[in-house]
Design a protein around this motif. Structure first.
Motif, PDB file in Angstrom:
ATOM      1  N   LEU A  14       0.810  -1.227   0.000  1.00 46.72           N
ATOM      2  CA  LEU A  14       0.000   0.000   0.000  1.00 46.72           C
ATOM      3  C   LEU A  14       0.841   1.273   0.000  1.00 46.72           C
ATOM      4  N   GLY A  15       1.696   1.375  -1.003  1.00 45.39           N
ATOM      5  CA  GLY A  15       2.423   2.622  -1.206  1.00 45.39           C
ATOM      6  C   GLY A  15       3.889   2.586  -0.849  1.00 45.39           C
ATOM      7  N   ASN A  16       4.422   1.411  -0.518  1.00 45.72           N
ATOM      8  CA  ASN A  16       5.854   1.359  -0.220  1.00 45.72           C
ATOM      9  C   ASN A  16       6.653   1.606  -1.495  1.00 45.72           C
ATOM     10  N   GLU A  17       7.947   1.871  -1.322  1.00 47.04           N
ATOM     11  CA  GLU A  17       8.809   2.101  -2.477  1.00 47.04           C
ATOM     12  C   GLU A  17       9.571   0.817  -2.790  1.00 47.04           C
ATOM     13  N   LEU A  18       9.512   0.403  -4.045  1.00 47.24           N
ATOM     14  CA  LEU A  18      10.251  -0.754  -4.517  1.00 47.24           C
ATOM     15  C   LEU A  18      11.109  -0.324  -5.701  1.00 47.24           C
ATOM     16  N   LYS A  19      12.128  -1.085  -5.986  1.00 48.55           N
ATOM     17  CA  LYS A  19      13.016  -0.788  -7.112  1.00 48.55           C
ATOM     18  C   LYS A  19      12.604  -1.636  -8.321  1.00 48.55           C
ATOM     19  N   PRO A  20      12.729  -1.085  -9.538  1.00 48.66           N
ATOM     20  CA  PRO A  20      12.388  -1.863 -10.720  1.00 48.66           C
ATOM     21  C   PRO A  20      13.056  -3.239 -10.763  1.00 48.66           C
ATOM     22  N   ARG A  21      14.297  -3.345 -10.315  1.00 46.63           N
ATOM     23  CA  ARG A  21      14.968  -4.648 -10.327  1.00 46.63           C
ATOM     24  C   ARG A  21      14.251  -5.648  -9.413  1.00 46.63           C
ATOM     25  N   GLN A  22      13.641  -5.168  -8.324  1.00 48.01           N
ATOM     26  CA  GLN A  22      12.932  -6.052  -7.395  1.00 48.01           C
ATOM     27  C   GLN A  22      11.628  -6.592  -7.968  1.00 48.01           C
ATOM     28  N   VAL A  23      11.043  -5.878  -8.918  1.00 45.86           N
ATOM     29  CA  VAL A  23       9.707  -6.228  -9.424  1.00 45.86           C
ATOM     30  C   VAL A  23       9.729  -6.644 -10.898  1.00 45.86           C
ATOM     31  N   LYS A  24      10.889  -7.072 -11.381  1.00 43.53           N
ATOM     32  CA  LYS A  24      11.031  -7.397 -12.803  1.00 43.53           C
ATOM     33  C   LYS A  24      10.321  -8.686 -13.201  1.00 43.53           C
ATOM     34  N   ASP A  25      10.107  -9.586 -12.237  1.00 44.90           N
ATOM     35  CA  ASP A  25       9.474 -10.863 -12.540  1.00 44.90           C
ATOM     36  C   ASP A  25       8.040 -10.916 -12.021  1.00 44.90           C
ATOM     37  N   GLN A  26       7.198 -11.655 -12.725  1.00 46.56           N
ATOM     38  CA  GLN A  26       5.782 -11.780 -12.350  1.00 46.56           C
ATOM     39  C   GLN A  26       5.649 -12.248 -10.899  1.00 46.56           C
ATOM     40  N   PRO A  27       4.828 -11.544 -10.116  1.00 48.81           N
ATOM     41  CA  PRO A  27       4.675 -11.892  -8.704  1.00 48.81           C
ATOM     42  C   PRO A  27       3.619 -12.972  -8.447  1.00 48.81           C
ATOM     43  N   GLU A  28       3.630 -13.473  -7.228  1.00 51.39           N
ATOM     44  CA  GLU A  28       2.530 -14.296  -6.726  1.00 51.39           C
ATOM     45  C   GLU A  28       1.489 -13.327  -6.192  1.00 51.39           C
ATOM     46  N   VAL A  29       0.229 -13.577  -6.506  1.00 53.17           N
ATOM     47  CA  VAL A  29      -0.841 -12.650  -6.166  1.00 53.17           C
ATOM     48  C   VAL A  29      -2.012 -13.417  -5.548  1.00 53.17           C
ATOM     49  N   HIS A  30      -2.511 -12.897  -4.429  1.00 49.09           N
ATOM     50  CA  HIS A  30      -3.664 -13.512  -3.765  1.00 49.09           C
ATOM     51  C   HIS A  30      -4.572 -12.428  -3.198  1.00 49.09           C
ATOM     52  N   TRP A  31      -5.869 -12.659  -3.267  1.00 50.38           N
ATOM     53  CA  TRP A  31      -6.839 -11.777  -2.624  1.00 50.38           C
ATOM     54  C   TRP A  31      -8.002 -12.662  -2.184  1.00 50.38           C
ATOM     55  N   LYS A  32      -8.864 -12.105  -1.360  1.00 49.06           N
ATOM     56  CA  LYS A  32     -10.018 -12.863  -0.888  1.00 49.06           C
ATOM     57  C   LYS A  32     -10.951 -13.064  -2.079  1.00 49.06           C
ATOM     58  N   ALA A  33     -11.040 -14.319  -2.527  1.00 49.05           N
ATOM     59  CA  ALA A  33     -11.822 -14.623  -3.733  1.00 49.05           C
ATOM     60  C   ALA A  33     -12.592 -15.917  -3.533  1.00 49.05           C
ATOM     61  N   ASN A  34     -13.704 -16.002  -4.222  1.00 41.53           N
ATOM     62  CA  ASN A  34     -14.499 -17.224  -4.247  1.00 41.53           C
ATOM     63  C   ASN A  34     -14.034 -18.037  -5.452  1.00 41.53           C
ATOM     64  N   ASP A  35     -13.631 -19.272  -5.230  1.00 33.17           N
ATOM     65  CA  ASP A  35     -13.130 -20.112  -6.327  1.00 33.17           C
ATOM     66  C   ASP A  35     -14.152 -20.357  -7.430  1.00 33.17           C
ATOM     67  N   LYS A  36     -15.424 -20.141  -7.151  1.00 30.10           N
ATOM     68  CA  LYS A  36     -16.477 -20.358  -8.148  1.00 30.10           C
ATOM     69  C   LYS A  36     -16.707 -19.116  -9.012  1.00 30.10           C
ATOM     70  N   ASP A  37     -16.109 -17.991  -8.623  1.00 33.86           N
ATOM     71  CA  ASP A  37     -16.274 -16.744  -9.378  1.00 33.86           C
ATOM     72  C   ASP A  37     -15.059 -16.488 -10.270  1.00 33.86           C
ATOM     73  N   LEU A  38     -15.260 -15.640 -11.282  1.00 30.24           N
ATOM     74  CA  LEU A  38     -14.190 -15.240 -12.189  1.00 30.24           C
ATOM     75  C   LEU A  38     -13.787 -13.793 -11.898  1.00 30.24           C
ATOM     76  N   TYR A  39     -12.500 -13.505 -12.090  1.00 32.98           N
ATOM     77  CA  TYR A  39     -11.951 -12.189 -11.765  1.00 32.98           C
ATOM     78  C   TYR A  39     -11.057 -11.684 -12.892  1.00 32.98           C
ATOM     79  N   THR A  40     -10.875 -10.364 -12.897  1.00 37.36           N
ATOM     80  CA  THR A  40      -9.925  -9.697 -13.772  1.00 37.36           C
ATOM     81  C   THR A  40      -8.874  -9.065 -12.876  1.00 37.36           C
TER      82      THR A  40
END
Length: 183
Positions: free
Chosen positions: A36-62
């Motif tokens: 939520l607003g921290n500073e990261l360096k481009p080298r730290q974020v160059k690769d696709q991250p793991e992402v999780h949020w509160k979601a229902n497995d039966k629903d579809l998301y964008t």
């Protein structure tokens, strides 16, 4: 807290009109986390991250990651430059979704200050069939002047259900990214 941070950073109204209530947990292979607003360096974020949020497995998301500060916050003539777009994600299983724009890490131009990188998740009303073309991570073509709010309106996604963001400015990785994108 999410709403306050999105408003304070100007993401509301620059990107979306309503801040998400939920938070997307984002962890990069480098060990860096979006907080939520921290500073990261481009080298730290160059690769696709793991992402999780509160979601229902039966629903579809964008899921979308976008930079509203291209080429700079003071001159955002390419607002927004989207870095990642995946649709029809069952729950938060990104690997099962339909990749519209392959992940591209942060690449703020030199001497343009900090850019905001915003990740948003939307619950879809059902499966969508976007007309936008697939974008690879080998070119920057077609990524500028994207508006996640317009995309959400077009496909009736409503407001984002979760989000997160970080800030980054140029570092020595950015020229490598530009080379990858053919710039």
């Amino acid at each position: 807290m999410t709403e306050e941070k999105f408003a304070k950073a100007g993401i509301v109204p620059d990107v979306i009109s309503t801040a998400p209530v939920g938070v997307i947990d984002v962890k990069y292979p480098s060990g860096a986390k979006m907080e939520l607003g921290n500073e990261l360096k481009p080298r730290q974020v160059k690769d696709q991250p793991e992402v999780h949020w509160k979601a229902n497995d039966k629903d579809l998301y964008t899921l979308c990651m976008t930079d509203p500060d291209a080429p700079s916050r003071s001159d955002p003539k390419f607002r927004e430059w989207h870095h990642w777009l995946v649709v029809n994600i069952p729950g938060c299983n990104i690997k099962e979704g339909q990749v519209m724009s392959e992940y591209v890490g942060s690449g703020p131009p030199e001497k343009t200050g900090k850019h905001r990188y915003v990740m948003l998740a939307y619950k879809q009303p059902g499966k969508i069939s976007p007309s936008e073309k697939h974008l690879t991570n080998r070119s920057g073509d077609g990524r500028g002047k994207f508006k996640i709010a317009s995309f959400a309106e077009k496909y009736k996604l409503g407001d984002p259900v979760a989000g997160n963001f970080y800030e980054a400015e140029w570092d020595d990785y950015v020229p490598e990214l530009y080379k990858q994108l053919g710039a």
